[in-house]
Design a protein around this motif. Structure first.
Motif, PDB file in Angstrom:
ATOM      1  N   VAL A   8       0.849  -1.186   0.000  1.00 59.38           N
ATOM      2  CA  VAL A   8       0.000   0.000   0.000  1.00 59.38           C
ATOM      3  C   VAL A   8       0.888   1.241   0.000  1.00 59.38           C
ATOM      4  CG1 VAL A   8      -1.790   1.307   1.201  1.00 59.38           C
ATOM      5  CG2 VAL A   8      -1.825  -1.198   1.257  1.00 59.38           C
ATOM      6  N   LEU A   9       0.638   2.147  -0.955  1.00 58.80           N
ATOM      7  CA  LEU A   9       1.352   3.421  -0.983  1.00 58.80           C
ATOM      8  C   LEU A   9       0.539   4.475  -0.253  1.00 58.80           C
ATOM      9  CD1 LEU A   9       3.713   5.168  -2.097  1.00 58.80           C
ATOM     10  CD2 LEU A   9       2.162   5.827  -3.949  1.00 58.80           C
ATOM     11  N   VAL A  10       1.181   5.185   0.683  1.00 58.49           N
ATOM     12  CA  VAL A  10       0.588   6.328   1.383  1.00 58.49           C
ATOM     13  C   VAL A  10       1.290   7.567   0.848  1.00 58.49           C
ATOM     14  CG1 VAL A  10       0.205   7.435   3.615  1.00 58.49           C
ATOM     15  CG2 VAL A  10       0.101   4.935   3.412  1.00 58.49           C
ATOM     16  N   THR A  11       0.522   8.513   0.275  1.00 57.28           N
ATOM     17  CA  THR A  11       1.146   9.581  -0.498  1.00 57.28           C
ATOM     18  C   THR A  11       1.583  10.798   0.312  1.00 57.28           C
ATOM     19  OG1 THR A  11      -0.972  10.648  -1.029  1.00 57.28           O
ATOM     20  CG2 THR A  11      -0.200   8.901  -2.518  1.00 57.28           C
ATOM     21  N   HIS A  12       1.378  10.777   1.615  1.00 62.28           N
ATOM     22  CA  HIS A  12       1.791  11.923   2.432  1.00 62.28           C
ATOM     23  C   HIS A  12       2.419  11.421   3.722  1.00 62.28           C
ATOM     24  CE1 HIS A  12       1.791  15.811   4.407  1.00 62.28           C
ATOM     25  NE2 HIS A  12       1.279  16.384   3.331  1.00 62.28           N
ATOM     26  N   PRO A  13       3.571  11.974   4.119  1.00 59.98           N
ATOM     27  CA  PRO A  13       4.266  11.458   5.302  1.00 59.98           C
ATOM     28  C   PRO A  13       3.636  11.841   6.629  1.00 59.98           C
ATOM     29  CG  PRO A  13       5.444  13.340   4.411  1.00 59.98           C
ATOM     30  CD  PRO A  13       4.350  13.029   3.432  1.00 59.98           C
ATOM     31  N   GLU A  14       2.668  12.763   6.620  1.00 58.71           N
ATOM     32  CA  GLU A  14       2.108  13.236   7.884  1.00 58.71           C
ATOM     33  C   GLU A  14       0.777  12.579   8.239  1.00 58.71           C
ATOM     34  OE1 GLU A  14       2.108  17.475   7.463  1.00 58.71           O
ATOM     35  OE2 GLU A  14       4.289  17.612   7.680  1.00 58.71           O
ATOM     36  N   VAL A  15       0.474  11.467   7.606  1.00 62.67           N
ATOM     37  CA  VAL A  15      -0.658  10.667   8.069  1.00 62.67           C
ATOM     38  C   VAL A  15      -0.328  10.200   9.488  1.00 62.67           C
ATOM     39  CG1 VAL A  15      -1.920   8.502   7.708  1.00 62.67           C
ATOM     40  CG2 VAL A  15      -1.320   9.943   5.757  1.00 62.67           C
ATOM     41  N   PRO A  16      -1.274  10.311  10.442  1.00 63.49           N
ATOM     42  CA  PRO A  16      -0.959   9.978  11.837  1.00 63.49           C
ATOM     43  C   PRO A  16      -0.348   8.597  12.010  1.00 63.49           C
ATOM     44  CG  PRO A  16      -3.086  11.056  11.715  1.00 63.49           C
ATOM     45  CD  PRO A  16      -2.652  10.822  10.295  1.00 63.49           C
ATOM     46  N   LYS A  17       0.627   8.498  12.918  1.00 62.29           N
ATOM     47  CA  LYS A  17       1.349   7.254  13.131  1.00 62.29           C
ATOM     48  C   LYS A  17       0.415   6.112  13.495  1.00 62.29           C
ATOM     49  CE  LYS A  17       5.084   5.219  15.889  1.00 62.29           C
ATOM     50  NZ  LYS A  17       4.261   4.081  16.374  1.00 62.29           N
ATOM     51  N   GLN A  18      -0.585   6.372  14.334  1.00 64.86           N
ATOM     52  CA  GLN A  18      -1.461   5.278  14.746  1.00 64.86           C
ATOM     53  C   GLN A  18      -2.276   4.736  13.574  1.00 64.86           C
ATOM     54  OE1 GLN A  18      -3.280   8.393  17.291  1.00 64.86           O
ATOM     55  NE2 GLN A  18      -5.116   7.114  17.147  1.00 64.86           N
ATOM     56  N   VAL A  19      -2.557   5.595  12.597  1.00 66.44           N
ATOM     57  CA  VAL A  19      -3.246   5.145  11.386  1.00 66.44           C
ATOM     58  C   VAL A  19      -2.329   4.237  10.574  1.00 66.44           C
ATOM     59  CG1 VAL A  19      -4.248   5.907   9.199  1.00 66.44           C
ATOM     60  CG2 VAL A  19      -4.739   7.167  11.317  1.00 66.44           C
ATOM     61  N   THR A 292     -10.845  20.971   8.421  1.00 72.20           N
ATOM     62  CA  THR A 292     -10.661  19.603   8.916  1.00 72.20           C
ATOM     63  C   THR A 292      -9.395  19.451   9.763  1.00 72.20           C
ATOM     64  OG1 THR A 292      -9.454  18.918   6.922  1.00 72.20           O
ATOM     65  CG2 THR A 292     -11.847  18.673   6.902  1.00 72.20           C
ATOM     66  N   SER A 293      -8.742  20.562  10.048  1.00 71.72           N
ATOM     67  CA  SER A 293      -7.429  20.498  10.701  1.00 71.72           C
ATOM     68  C   SER A 293      -7.536  20.402  12.215  1.00 71.72           C
ATOM     69  CB  SER A 293      -6.589  21.711  10.287  1.00 71.72           C
ATOM     70  OG  SER A 293      -6.323  21.692   8.915  1.00 71.72           O
ATOM     71  N   THR A 294      -8.028  19.256  12.677  1.00 72.69           N
ATOM     72  CA  THR A 294      -7.957  18.928  14.093  1.00 72.69           C
ATOM     73  C   THR A 294      -7.372  17.530  14.208  1.00 72.69           C
ATOM     74  OG1 THR A 294     -10.135  17.865  14.276  1.00 72.69           O
ATOM     75  CG2 THR A 294     -10.062  20.273  14.515  1.00 72.69           C
ATOM     76  N   ALA A 295      -6.753  17.250  15.330  1.00 79.47           N
ATOM     77  CA  ALA A 295      -6.159  15.924  15.520  1.00 79.47           C
ATOM     78  C   ALA A 295      -7.222  14.840  15.444  1.00 79.47           C
ATOM     79  CB  ALA A 295      -5.428  15.867  16.859  1.00 79.47           C
ATOM     80  N   GLN A 296      -8.383  15.110  16.062  1.00 75.20           N
ATOM     81  CA  GLN A 296      -9.445  14.093  16.088  1.00 75.20           C
ATOM     82  C   GLN A 296      -9.935  13.756  14.686  1.00 75.20           C
ATOM     83  OE1 GLN A 296      -9.247  16.937  17.869  1.00 75.20           O
ATOM     84  NE2 GLN A 296     -10.347  16.778  19.829  1.00 75.20           N
ATOM     85  N   THR A 297     -10.187  14.797  13.883  1.00 71.42           N
ATOM     86  CA  THR A 297     -10.710  14.561  12.534  1.00 71.42           C
ATOM     87  C   THR A 297      -9.673  13.897  11.644  1.00 71.42           C
ATOM     88  OG1 THR A 297     -12.368  16.308  12.606  1.00 71.42           O
ATOM     89  CG2 THR A 297     -11.512  15.737  10.446  1.00 71.42           C
ATOM     90  N   THR A 298      -8.418  14.314  11.748  1.00 70.08           N
ATOM     91  CA  THR A 298      -7.376  13.713  10.914  1.00 70.08           C
ATOM     92  C   THR A 298      -7.243  12.226  11.199  1.00 70.08           C
ATOM     93  OG1 THR A 298      -6.191  15.821  10.869  1.00 70.08           O
ATOM     94  CG2 THR A 298      -4.948  13.864  10.244  1.00 70.08           C
TER      95      THR A 298
END
Length: 323
Positions: A8-19, A292-298
């Motif tokens: 699986v390719l994830v196109t952005h490095p700032e996707v949350p670590k737990q995800v 959408t820029s909240t930790a919960q929503t991301t």
């Protein structure tokens, strides 16, 4: 002999670590490293991918799907709106496509209410007057604003985000909620809302909230003619997409005080240039698309995107298919 893990390719490095950790439990995960993501890196790393978590807003089209290869099984965006996706190409290829609509409702609703208040009460204009030593103390009509209570609030678009905003507005004791969509909503009574024609939305609303997808039909619909039909006390709020609004027409309406004020979380282009005319009018407050820029929503968005992908790889329906 063990079967290989899906790639699986994830196109952005700032996707949350737990995800990413959830995805890594079942898949080989390749993460792009550049911010903003570079098309060249995506095209290089996408080769051989079984699925893509598209975590940015650059065009997602046939070129991307071709670069991945014939083994590609699924794609999920990490967004609610998918106007940057070539939906026709996905349908032609029968490629499963997911998105994350419900995850953004609360955070975008918060931004919408904030813009209604800050634009309606002229927060930006007041701040500018403090900064330029124009604070007036003797005038009763100085910075006279608009209240949400006892107002008519009109929605252009009344889907998930619009309805969450409307639910919050009930506690503000609004007089009436009206909305314009292609079809009447079966649950409108839950919000004491009424379906109206577009022209009535323009003429009757004290506040107008744009919460519609960007489509060929909605692009540029808020033009000079539309602003001319609004009340002079109307507060215009856009939390959808910038291209739904003719920004030059909006600038003129604000400059001439044809409408009272505007609050925007979305613009065209993004980022908005620092010399854009809209930034020069005091009765317009502009945010840098942070709805959408909240930790919960991301985290919610990431988790839904991951579940979309895992379901598709296992031959199950996505939890949030885009079509």
């Amino acid at each position: 002999m063990t079967s290989r893990l899906f790639k699986v390719l994830v196109t952005h490095p700032e996707v949350p670590k737990q995800v990413l950790d959830t995805l890594k439990q079942k898949c080989e995960v390749i993460v792009c490293k550049n911010v903003p993501p570079l098309k060249s890196e995506v095209l290089e790393k996408i080769q051989g991918a079984d699925a893509i978590l598209w975590a940015h807003y650059q065009p997602l089209n046939g070129e991307i799907l071709d670069a991945a290869g014939s083994q590609l099984k699924a794609v999920s965006t990490m967004s609610s709106g998918i106007d940057y996706v070539d939906i026709a190409e996905f349908k032609k290829r029968q490629m499963p496509l997911g998105h994350t609509p419900r995850a953004v409702n609360n955070s975008v609703a918060d931004i919408a209410i904030g813009l209604m208040i800050s634009a309606g009460r002229l927060f930006h204009e007041g701040r500018r007057m403090i900064e330029t030593s124009q604070w007036e103390t003797d005038r009763h009509d100085w910075l006279m604003g608009q209240e949400i209570s006892d107002s008519t609030v009109g929605f252009f678009g009344f889907g998930g985000i619009g309805q969450v905003i409307a639910r919050r507005l009930l506690s503000f004791d609004v007089k009436k909620i009206i909305y314009n969509t292609r079809t009447k909503k079966p649950n409108e009574a839950d919000f004491n809302a009424s379906h109206v024609a577009f022209d009535q939305l323009l003429s009757d609303s004290d506040f107008i909230i744009v919460a519609s997808p960007l489509t060929p039909e909605t692009k540029g619909i808020f033009n000079a003619e539309a602003f001319a039909k609004m009340k002079p006390n109307c507060v215009f709020v856009n939390v959808a997409r910038g291209q739904i609004v003719d920004q030059h027409a909006l600038y003129n309406a604000l400059k001439k005080r044809q409408i009272f004020a505007a609050g925007l979380d979305v613009t065209t282009p993004e980022p908005l240039p620092s010399d854009d005319p809209l930034l020069s009018v005091p009765n317009c407050i502009i945010l840098p698309h942070v709805g959408t820029s909240t930790a919960q929503t991301t985290i919610k968005m990431g988790n839904i995107a991951v579940q979309n992908i895992l379901n598709a790889l296992e031959g199950k329906p996505m939890v949030a298919p885009a079509y």
